[in-house]
Design an enzyme around this catalytic site. Structure first.
Site, PDB file in Angstrom:
ATOM      1  N   LYS A 286       0.839  -1.201   0.000  1.00 56.96           N
ATOM      2  CA  LYS A 286       0.000   0.000   0.000  1.00 56.96           C
ATOM      3  C   LYS A 286       0.874   1.251   0.000  1.00 56.96           C
ATOM      4  O   LYS A 286       2.039   1.219   0.426  1.00 56.96           O
ATOM      5  CB  LYS A 286      -0.867   0.033   1.268  1.00 56.96           C
ATOM      6  CG  LYS A 286      -1.946  -1.017   1.340  1.00 56.96           C
ATOM      7  CD  LYS A 286      -2.703  -0.902   2.661  1.00 56.96           C
ATOM      8  CE  LYS A 286      -3.818  -1.930   2.770  1.00 56.96           C
ATOM      9  NZ  LYS A 286      -4.941  -1.615   1.867  1.00 56.96           N
ATOM     10  N   ARG A 360     -10.658 -11.270   1.670  1.00 57.25           N
ATOM     11  CA  ARG A 360     -11.565 -12.276   1.094  1.00 57.25           C
ATOM     12  C   ARG A 360     -10.945 -13.673   1.148  1.00 57.25           C
ATOM     13  O   ARG A 360     -11.668 -14.667   1.180  1.00 57.25           O
ATOM     14  CB  ARG A 360     -11.923 -11.895  -0.337  1.00 57.25           C
ATOM     15  CG  ARG A 360     -10.763 -11.858  -1.323  1.00 57.25           C
ATOM     16  CD  ARG A 360     -11.044 -10.999  -2.531  1.00 57.25           C
ATOM     17  NE  ARG A 360     -11.049  -9.579  -2.207  1.00 57.25           N
ATOM     18  CZ  ARG A 360     -11.292  -8.600  -3.069  1.00 57.25           C
ATOM     19  NH1 ARG A 360     -11.552  -8.901  -4.331  1.00 57.25           N
ATOM     20  NH2 ARG A 360     -11.277  -7.347  -2.694  1.00 57.25           N
TER      21      ARG A 360
END
Length: 511
Positions: A286, A360
């Site tokens: 990130k 996920r």
């Protein structure tokens, strides 16, 4: 009479002379929060508690409100000193219109929200004056008043030398003490989630997270299991392990069982929360700006575990199971690389094209494991996608579900709590994007990674669900609060803990 009273106040005579109107020392003294409703035209309509207080001081509160300016509007407040020897300072707060009720356009109970916001404002005013004992007007809804007080006073200052004044709150008068107590427990549950989310990642590791939850559980009907990496490997949770691989911190699978139903055969409600205690993005690193906020990427696990703790504290007659796969997502020589293929617990293979789409993956294995309990319904909660924040911002939690019944139950609960939910699409259109993968059964970011990101993430999770009542709550947009929710200070929000608890309480009533 009113002007004469005003002159005496200004001159420091009469009853105000006994108390300083400067900044008195209120340590070990009580403060009082009272509510007033807007009145048609000019003036104020006092609540029952405020009316009683006013009568005890011969109408002085009414006179002061009359001469101190225009009608007190919703969310505004005024401080008065020296009105009563037991309460050196009194905060009067505006509640808006009486009996505003449920607003279909806003999808919440406006009266409850007004009370939460007003009481929070009054309690903070007194806290700033270092008052450490505050009595609160129930304002006609003691539960909402308690939630406003307890949520409004929370701040994460555990690691600071200078801390805010700790305030003890209690209901003013004896009306609806049961509702007040319930509101306190609801708010303390959300504050537990806020504490976990706000704490720095070096203080809340997977192991530390599990230990804190264990410490908070006092109900003998709750059983806690802290599953090790070895157990995770035995369960063949390859997707979960692929995320944890890059960190030196060992993963942990936290499992909570609350058996509150008198019917031991009642199928449980299953809550599953994403528990990434720090998310660097892994190899798909990130940007450094605001990466510190990723200490709260375990917000799903925090709200789920706090909800189970709260349900147990309330002794709700329902069976609950909470699952939280806990790990860090870090870059290292051992970390999963973009393009790697991993195998989930149900045997499906996943091409990991972006290691920052890790939530996920850990939820996929947790959902597969959760099916072994044959739950009545499954709700998973996760700070899953930035796309959800783009879509709804902090206004509501996005809900993707295959069940109209489950949606109705969640929506009904959110209207009561004011912590809203909004239904999002779960079309086959999105499923096709995640099942069209070059190397595996599924792709973790989908065919068009920049389009409909929240929807494709939900479609991915659906591939690991076979039950008829499942909902995915994407809480990325409601993870933190700036000033959008007036009764929460700036910081991590702990949303939607109260909605989950209210949802569980609703299911308990329908059993």
């Amino acid at each position: 009479m009113a002007m004469l009273l005003f002159r005496r106040i200004l001159s420091g005579r009469n009853y105000c002379r006994r108390f300083s109107t400067s900044h008195p020392d209120f340590n070990d003294r009580k403060g009082l929060v009272l509510g007033v409703f807007e009145k048609e035209g000019e003036g104020h309509h006092l609540t029952e508690a405020a009316e009683g207080f006013d009568q005890s001081i011969c109408g002085k509160l009414s006179e002061l409100l009359e001469i101190s300016g225009p009608s007190l509007k919703k969310g505004k407040s005024r401080l008065f000193y020296g009105l009563h020897e037991d309460f050196p300072c009194v905060a009067v707060v505006g509640l808006g219109k009486a009996n505003a009720g449920v607003c279909g356009a806003e999808n919440w109970d406006t009266s409850k929200e007004n009370i939460r916001a007003a009481v929070s404002s009054g309690c903070r005013l007194l806290q700033d004056l270092e008052v450490n004992h505050v009595e609160v007007d129930g304002c006609g809804d003691a539960q909402s008043a308690a939630e406003g007080a307890v949520l409004g006073l929370f701040s994460y200052d555990q690691l600071k030398t200078k801390k805010k004044t700790k305030v003890i709150t209690q209901l003013h008068g004896s009306t609806d003490s049961t509702g007040w107590a319930k509101g306190v427990v609801y708010a303390e549950g959300q504050n537990l989630a806020r504490l976990l989310m706000e704490a720095p990642a070096n203080h809340i590791t997977p192991t530390a997270f599990a230990n804190i939850i264990e410490e908070k559980i006092s109900n003998a009907q709750v059983t806690i299991y802290k599953r090790s990496k070895r157990w995770i490997e035995q369960q063949q949770m390859g997707a979960f392990l692929s995320v944890a691989r890059g960190s030196e911190e060992p993963p942990l699978f936290l499992e909570l069982h609350y058996n509150g139903s008198p019917d031991s055969t009642q199928p449980p409600l299953l809550l599953v929360g994403k528990g990434v205690t720090f998310d660097s993005g892994g190899i798909s690193l990130k940007p450094s700006a605001s990466m510190d906020a990723m200490r709260a990427d375990m917000g799903g696990a925090a709200t789920v575990c706090a909800s189970v703790v709260t349900a147990a504290a309330l002794e709700l007659p329902v069976n609950l199971i909470g699952l939280a796969p806990l790990c860090e997502n870090m870059p290292s020589g051992k970390a999963t690389k973009p393009g790697d293929v991993v195998k989930a617990k149900n045997g499906k293979t996943v091409q990991v094209d972006n290691t920052d789409a890790e939530g996920r993956l850990i939820l996929a294995d947790a959902l597969c494991y959760g099916h072994t309990f044959n739950p009545r319904a499954v709700v998973n909660v996760a700070t899953l996608t930035g796309a959800m924040d783009v879509a709804l911002g902090s206004a509501a939690t996005g809900v993707f579900t295959n069940s109209d019944w489950l949606w109705e139950q969640l929506h009904k609960a959110s209207v009561v709590t004011g912590d809203r939910v909004w239904r999002m699409p779960l079309f086959q259109h999105y499923t096709k994007q995640v099942t069209d993968s070059q190397l595996a059964d599924l792709n973790n970011i989908g065919k068009y990674s920049k389009s409909g990101g929240a929807c494709t993430a939900a479609a991915f999770l659906r591939e690991f669900v076979t039950l008829p009542h499942w909902a995915h709550l994407d809480i990325a947009g409601v993870m933190s609060n700036k000033d959008e929710v007036p009764y929460l200070r700036k910081g991590m929000s702990g949303r939607p803990t109260r909605t989950l608890v209210e949802f569980a309480a609703g299911l308990a009533k329908s059993c």
